[in-house]
Write a protein that holds these residues in place. Structure first.
Motif, short mmCIF file in Angstrom:
data_model
loop_
_atom_site.label_atom_id
_atom_site.label_comp_id
_atom_site.label_asym_id
_atom_site.label_seq_id
_atom_site.Cartn_x
_atom_site.Cartn_y
_atom_site.Cartn_z
N LEU A 1 7.29 -7.69 4.64
CA LEU A 1 8.64 -7.74 3.38
C LEU A 1 8.03 -8.48 2.11
O LEU A 1 8.30 -8.30 0.93
N VAL A 2 7.20 -9.61 2.23
CA VAL A 2 6.76 -10.49 1.35
C VAL A 2 5.69 -9.40 0.58
O VAL A 2 5.72 -9.63 -1.00
N ALA A 3 4.89 -8.93 1.25
CA ALA A 3 3.96 -8.13 0.48
C ALA A 3 4.38 -7.06 -0.36
O ALA A 3 4.13 -6.63 -1.25
N LEU B 1 6.09 -4.43 -5.50
CA LEU B 1 6.94 -3.94 -6.42
C LEU B 1 7.35 -4.73 -7.54
O LEU B 1 7.50 -4.06 -8.48
N LEU B 2 7.45 -6.12 -7.27
CA LEU B 2 7.96 -6.69 -8.58
C LEU B 2 6.84 -6.87 -9.69
O LEU B 2 7.11 -7.00 -10.64
N LEU B 3 5.50 -7.02 -9.08
CA LEU B 3 4.42 -7.12 -10.19
C LEU B 3 4.47 -5.75 -10.78
O LEU B 3 4.01 -5.82 -12.09
N TYR C 1 0.58 1.47 -3.01
CA TYR C 1 1.31 0.74 -2.05
C TYR C 1 0.77 0.98 -0.82
O TYR C 1 0.51 0.07 0.10
N LEU C 2 0.35 2.29 -0.13
CA LEU C 2 -0.16 2.42 0.98
C LEU C 2 -1.72 2.17 1.15
O LEU C 2 -2.24 1.31 1.93
#
Length: 305
Positions: A18-20, A25-27, A63-64
């Motif tokens: 979840l942190v990753a 996403l935020l960055l 992301y993947l």
């Protein structure tokens, strides 16, 4: 106990995932990119560099790819420095770790001592003075305390170096600044835990047996009284060791915190995500150690597990 540890480790994997995901996403939701700050670079060169680092791929593909790196234990390659994030963390983390350990030792020793004495001398002038000092320590931010210590200890008295790392003495002032942030909180937690413990039946039994008050407080009550402090030490230790951004910036220390701040300005996505994940792993492990320490300090918890 083994089942408890395995359960916590399984839950830790979910937390790290979840942190990753959140950091990625935020960055990428923030405007701009790693190559948007250099006006001298032509658009064609910028597109070529973005293509080289895979920044022109779709968000899902990036992301993947990031999850694949994490699954293999890799943190990617820095866009700005063209070296692996793992090597950068290995280079800067020991400096932050040394500073964090010294700051933690300062905070725990002084904070627990203040809290125990305040609880022992409850509702006396000693209690009021110590808790007032603790409140001041909590209220004064590090960006105020650090320059004040530099002006008083380094510039006026000339006792310690003002900035940068040049020998063991260079760690003392930033470690004191970092530790002072947490001394007040630890003192208040220790006082509250000790007050609760001093009112329990086994303490009254120890006093009824004629044991000296010093023995009752420091030998019998302290073990359970510091449980709130142990709980707090998990995230506090991770924050200290991972690097206090403000303290490292004030004293010009080349630790993980300073490097993280520089990476924010440079929009170095792999470094930022890697540091986020590294911090999450460190926090999870420290919280697990705190839970295990709880069982050692309080036999009731150990039997429940």
């Amino acid at each position: 106990m083994i089942r408890f540890v395995l359960g916590r480790l399984a839950g830790s994997l979910v937390v790290i995932f979840l942190v990753a995901t959140a950091s990625f996403l935020l960055l990428h939701a923030a405007p701009g990119g790693p190559f948007d700050t250099d006006e001298r670079r032509s658009l064609e060169v910028q597109h070529a560099m973005e293509e080289h680092y895979g920044l022109r791929d779709s968000l899902g593909t990036q992301y993947l790819r990031e999850l694949g790196h994490l699954a293999r234990g890799e943190l990617g390659v820095s866009i700005k420095h063209d070296t692996s994030v793992g090597q950068l963390i290995a280079q800067h983390f020991p400096v932050s770790a040394a500073l964090g350990v010294l700051g933690l030792a300062t905070a725990v020793i002084l904070g627990v001592l203040m809290g125990v004495i305040a609880a022992w001398r409850r509702n006396t002038w000693v209690d009021y003075v110590l808790m007032t000092l603790a409140l001041i320590g909590i209220s004064v931010p590090s960006f105020v305390l650090g320059p004040l210590l530099i002006a008083a200890v380094s510039i006026k008295l000339g006792l310690l170096p003002a900035a940068r790392i040049d020998g063991a003495a260079s760690y003392l002032l930033p470690a004191l600044t970092l530790g002072m942030i947490y001394i007040g909180t630890i003192a208040r937690l220790a006082r509250g835990g000790m007050l609760e413990t001093l009112g329990q039946d086994f303490i009254r039994t120890a006093r009824a047996k004629g044991l000296p008050e010093r023995t009752v407080v420091w030998k019998h009550a302290l073990r359970l009284g510091i449980l709130p402090v142990v709980t707090y030490l998990g995230p506090a230790t991770a924050a200290m060791i991972s690097g206090s951004f403000v303290v490292e910036k004030i004293f010009q220390i080349p630790g993980l915190g300073t490097y993280f701040v520089n990476s924010i300005a440079e929009r170095d996505y792999p470094v930022l995500t890697g540091v986020f994940v590294f911090y999450a792993v460190l926090l999870v492990l420290l919280n697990l150690l705190v839970d295990l320490a709880y069982g050692l300090l309080d036999p009731r918890i150990r039997r429940a597990r």
